[in-house]
Scaffold this active site. Sequence first.
Site, PDB file in Angstrom:
ATOM      1  N   GLY A  55       0.780  -1.244   0.000  1.00 35.64           N
ATOM      2  CA  GLY A  55       0.000   0.000   0.000  1.00 35.64           C
ATOM      3  C   GLY A  55       0.803   1.280   0.000  1.00 35.64           C
ATOM      4  O   GLY A  55       0.313   2.311  -0.464  1.00 35.64           O
ATOM      5  N   ASP A 111       0.741   3.465   4.454  1.00 40.58           N
ATOM      6  CA  ASP A 111      -0.381   4.209   3.869  1.00 40.58           C
ATOM      7  C   ASP A 111      -1.517   4.372   4.868  1.00 40.58           C
ATOM      8  O   ASP A 111      -2.200   5.390   4.863  1.00 40.58           O
ATOM      9  CB  ASP A 111      -0.880   3.519   2.588  1.00 40.58           C
ATOM     10  CG  ASP A 111      -1.190   2.053   2.814  1.00 40.58           C
ATOM     11  OD1 ASP A 111      -0.462   1.400   3.594  1.00 40.58           O
ATOM     12  OD2 ASP A 111      -2.149   1.538   2.233  1.00 40.58           O
ATOM     13  N   ASP A 114      -4.643   1.093  10.778  1.00 44.29           N
ATOM     14  CA  ASP A 114      -6.027   0.713  11.011  1.00 44.29           C
ATOM     15  C   ASP A 114      -6.104   0.128  12.427  1.00 44.29           C
ATOM     16  O   ASP A 114      -6.150   0.861  13.410  1.00 44.29           O
ATOM     17  CB  ASP A 114      -6.404  -0.284   9.904  1.00 44.29           C
ATOM     18  CG  ASP A 114      -7.877  -0.616   9.830  1.00 44.29           C
ATOM     19  OD1 ASP A 114      -8.479  -0.856  10.882  1.00 44.29           O
ATOM     20  OD2 ASP A 114      -8.430  -0.664   8.728  1.00 44.29           O
ATOM     21  N   LYS A 142      -6.830   5.563  11.003  1.00 39.84           N
ATOM     22  CA  LYS A 142      -8.244   5.254  11.285  1.00 39.84           C
ATOM     23  C   LYS A 142      -8.332   4.865  12.763  1.00 39.84           C
ATOM     24  O   LYS A 142      -8.416   3.683  13.108  1.00 39.84           O
ATOM     25  CB  LYS A 142      -8.672   4.093  10.378  1.00 39.84           C
ATOM     26  CG  LYS A 142     -10.145   3.992  10.161  1.00 39.84           C
ATOM     27  CD  LYS A 142     -10.488   2.733   9.381  1.00 39.84           C
ATOM     28  CE  LYS A 142     -10.496   2.913   7.897  1.00 39.84           C
ATOM     29  NZ  LYS A 142     -10.934   1.681   7.186  1.00 39.84           N
ATOM     30  N   PHE A 163     -14.443   2.072   4.169  1.00 37.25           N
ATOM     31  CA  PHE A 163     -13.505   1.285   3.382  1.00 37.25           C
ATOM     32  C   PHE A 163     -12.842   2.183   2.336  1.00 37.25           C
ATOM     33  O   PHE A 163     -13.517   2.741   1.478  1.00 37.25           O
ATOM     34  CB  PHE A 163     -14.226   0.110   2.707  1.00 37.25           C
ATOM     35  CG  PHE A 163     -13.258  -0.927   2.263  1.00 37.25           C
ATOM     36  CD1 PHE A 163     -12.926  -1.961   3.113  1.00 37.25           C
ATOM     37  CD2 PHE A 163     -12.638  -0.825   1.036  1.00 37.25           C
ATOM     38  CE1 PHE A 163     -11.973  -2.905   2.732  1.00 37.25           C
ATOM     39  CE2 PHE A 163     -11.695  -1.764   0.651  1.00 37.25           C
ATOM     40  CZ  PHE A 163     -11.358  -2.801   1.504  1.00 37.25           C
ATOM     41  N   ASP A 170      -6.104  -0.776  -1.643  1.00 36.43           N
ATOM     42  CA  ASP A 170      -6.811  -1.646  -2.584  1.00 36.43           C
ATOM     43  C   ASP A 170      -8.105  -2.222  -2.038  1.00 36.43           C
ATOM     44  O   ASP A 170      -8.358  -2.247  -0.830  1.00 36.43           O
ATOM     45  CB  ASP A 170      -5.915  -2.831  -2.964  1.00 36.43           C
ATOM     46  CG  ASP A 170      -5.827  -3.864  -1.834  1.00 36.43           C
ATOM     47  OD1 ASP A 170      -5.483  -3.474  -0.705  1.00 36.43           O
ATOM     48  OD2 ASP A 170      -6.142  -5.047  -2.080  1.00 36.43           O
ATOM     49  N   ARG A 176      -5.732   0.425  -6.547  1.00 34.01           N
ATOM     50  CA  ARG A 176      -4.516   1.036  -5.982  1.00 34.01           C
ATOM     51  C   ARG A 176      -4.055   2.214  -6.825  1.00 34.01           C
ATOM     52  O   ARG A 176      -3.378   3.113  -6.340  1.00 34.01           O
ATOM     53  CB  ARG A 176      -3.369   0.013  -5.944  1.00 34.01           C
ATOM     54  CG  ARG A 176      -3.534  -1.103  -4.945  1.00 34.01           C
ATOM     55  CD  ARG A 176      -2.208  -1.834  -4.762  1.00 34.01           C
ATOM     56  NE  ARG A 176      -2.341  -3.149  -4.181  1.00 34.01           N
ATOM     57  CZ  ARG A 176      -2.372  -3.403  -2.871  1.00 34.01           C
ATOM     58  NH1 ARG A 176      -2.310  -2.414  -2.005  1.00 34.01           N
ATOM     59  NH2 ARG A 176      -2.470  -4.636  -2.426  1.00 34.01           N
TER      60      ARG A 176
HETATM   61  C1  PRP Z   1      -2.804  -2.577   4.865  1.00 41.67           C
HETATM   62  C2  PRP Z   1      -2.058  -1.241   4.963  1.00 41.67           C
HETATM   63  C3  PRP Z   1      -1.323  -1.331   6.261  1.00 41.67           C
HETATM   64  C4  PRP Z   1      -2.149  -2.292   7.090  1.00 41.67           C
HETATM   65  C5  PRP Z   1      -2.886  -1.545   8.124  1.00 41.67           C
HETATM   66  O1  PRP Z   1      -1.971  -3.504   4.276  1.00 41.67           O
HETATM   67  O2  PRP Z   1      -1.213  -1.046   3.864  1.00 41.67           O
HETATM   68  O3  PRP Z   1      -0.018  -1.804   6.079  1.00 41.67           O
HETATM   69  O4  PRP Z   1      -3.075  -2.935   6.218  1.00 41.67           O
HETATM   70  O5  PRP Z   1      -3.762  -2.389   8.823  1.00 41.67           O
HETATM   71  P1  PRP Z   1      -3.690  -2.657  10.373  1.00 41.67           P
HETATM   72  O6  PRP Z   1      -3.342  -1.335  11.058  1.00 41.67           O
HETATM   73  O7  PRP Z   1      -5.070  -3.120  10.715  1.00 41.67           O
HETATM   74  O8  PRP Z   1      -2.661  -3.687  10.634  1.00 41.67           O
HETATM   75  P2  PRP Z   1      -2.500  -4.925   3.730  1.00 41.67           P
HETATM   76  O9  PRP Z   1      -2.145  -5.971   4.740  1.00 41.67           O
HETATM   77  O10 PRP Z   1      -3.932  -4.815   3.344  1.00 41.67           O
HETATM   78  O11 PRP Z   1      -1.605  -5.166   2.492  1.00 41.67           O
HETATM   79  P3  PRP Z   1      -1.370  -4.209   1.215  1.00 41.67           P
HETATM   80  O12 PRP Z   1      -0.590  -3.009   1.715  1.00 41.67           O
HETATM   81  O13 PRP Z   1      -0.588  -5.073   0.302  1.00 41.67           O
HETATM   82  O14 PRP Z   1      -2.706  -3.807   0.672  1.00 41.67           O
END
Ligand code: PRP
Length: 188
Positions: A55, A111, A114, A142, A163, A170, A176
């Site tokens: 991300g 990025d 969460d 978030k 979302f 993504d 993305r």
């Molecule tokens: C997403 C984002 C963060 C993470 C945050 O990555 O890029 O790295 O989730 O979530 P959290 O705070 O709940 O741990 P994801 O695992 O979806 O992979 P991606 O970056 O390849 O989309």
Amino acid sequence: MPDKGGNRRGDMYSEPKPRILFTRQEIEAAVKKLAAEIRRDYQGKCPLLIGVLKGSFMFMADLVRLLDLPLEVEFVGLSSYGRGTKSSGKVKVVQGLRSQVRGRDVLVIDDIVDTGLTVAFLLDYLRKKRPASLKLCALTDKPSRRQIPVTIDYLGFIVPDKFLVGYGLDWDEKFRNLPDICVLEGEG
Ligand code: PRP
């Protein structure tokens, strides 16, 4: 149900529609502000910026272009606790670092924060390698979803519990490439 990263296998015929939350101009302004803060704090240093795949790729690319500092760029791939194991809280490094961390001024670039589980794991992992300093820069936060406390040293936007896609984020690996950060209508 989408997992925490939202990587649900989508039905091509009923994909939700992205609605702009932050325009590319707003993102550009936020990235400029973050770059100014980072530039100020890392004068005379050569930080190692570590992006969390996937991300962070777009954010990283825009951010480093605004940093007229000597710096190095690295990426790390972390396995998600998403798909099928939403609540396990397990994260592990699947694509590791090639750079030495010990003694470096490390700045993690993500990025979105969460639940915080991904980045909390990574910060802990990096801390054990004894960097000279360790900070976090996140484009979005978030906080309503947080499961573990995380200090974000450089933050672009606080976002609602919706979302989000675009600018690296993504849905089922799609969207993305959108230049704006969007809310996916009908999700989350
Ligand atoms: C997403 C984002 C963060 C993470 C945050 O990555 O890029 O790295 O989730 O979530 P959290 O705070 O709940 O741990 P994801 O695992 O979806 O992979 P991606 O970056 O390849 O989309």
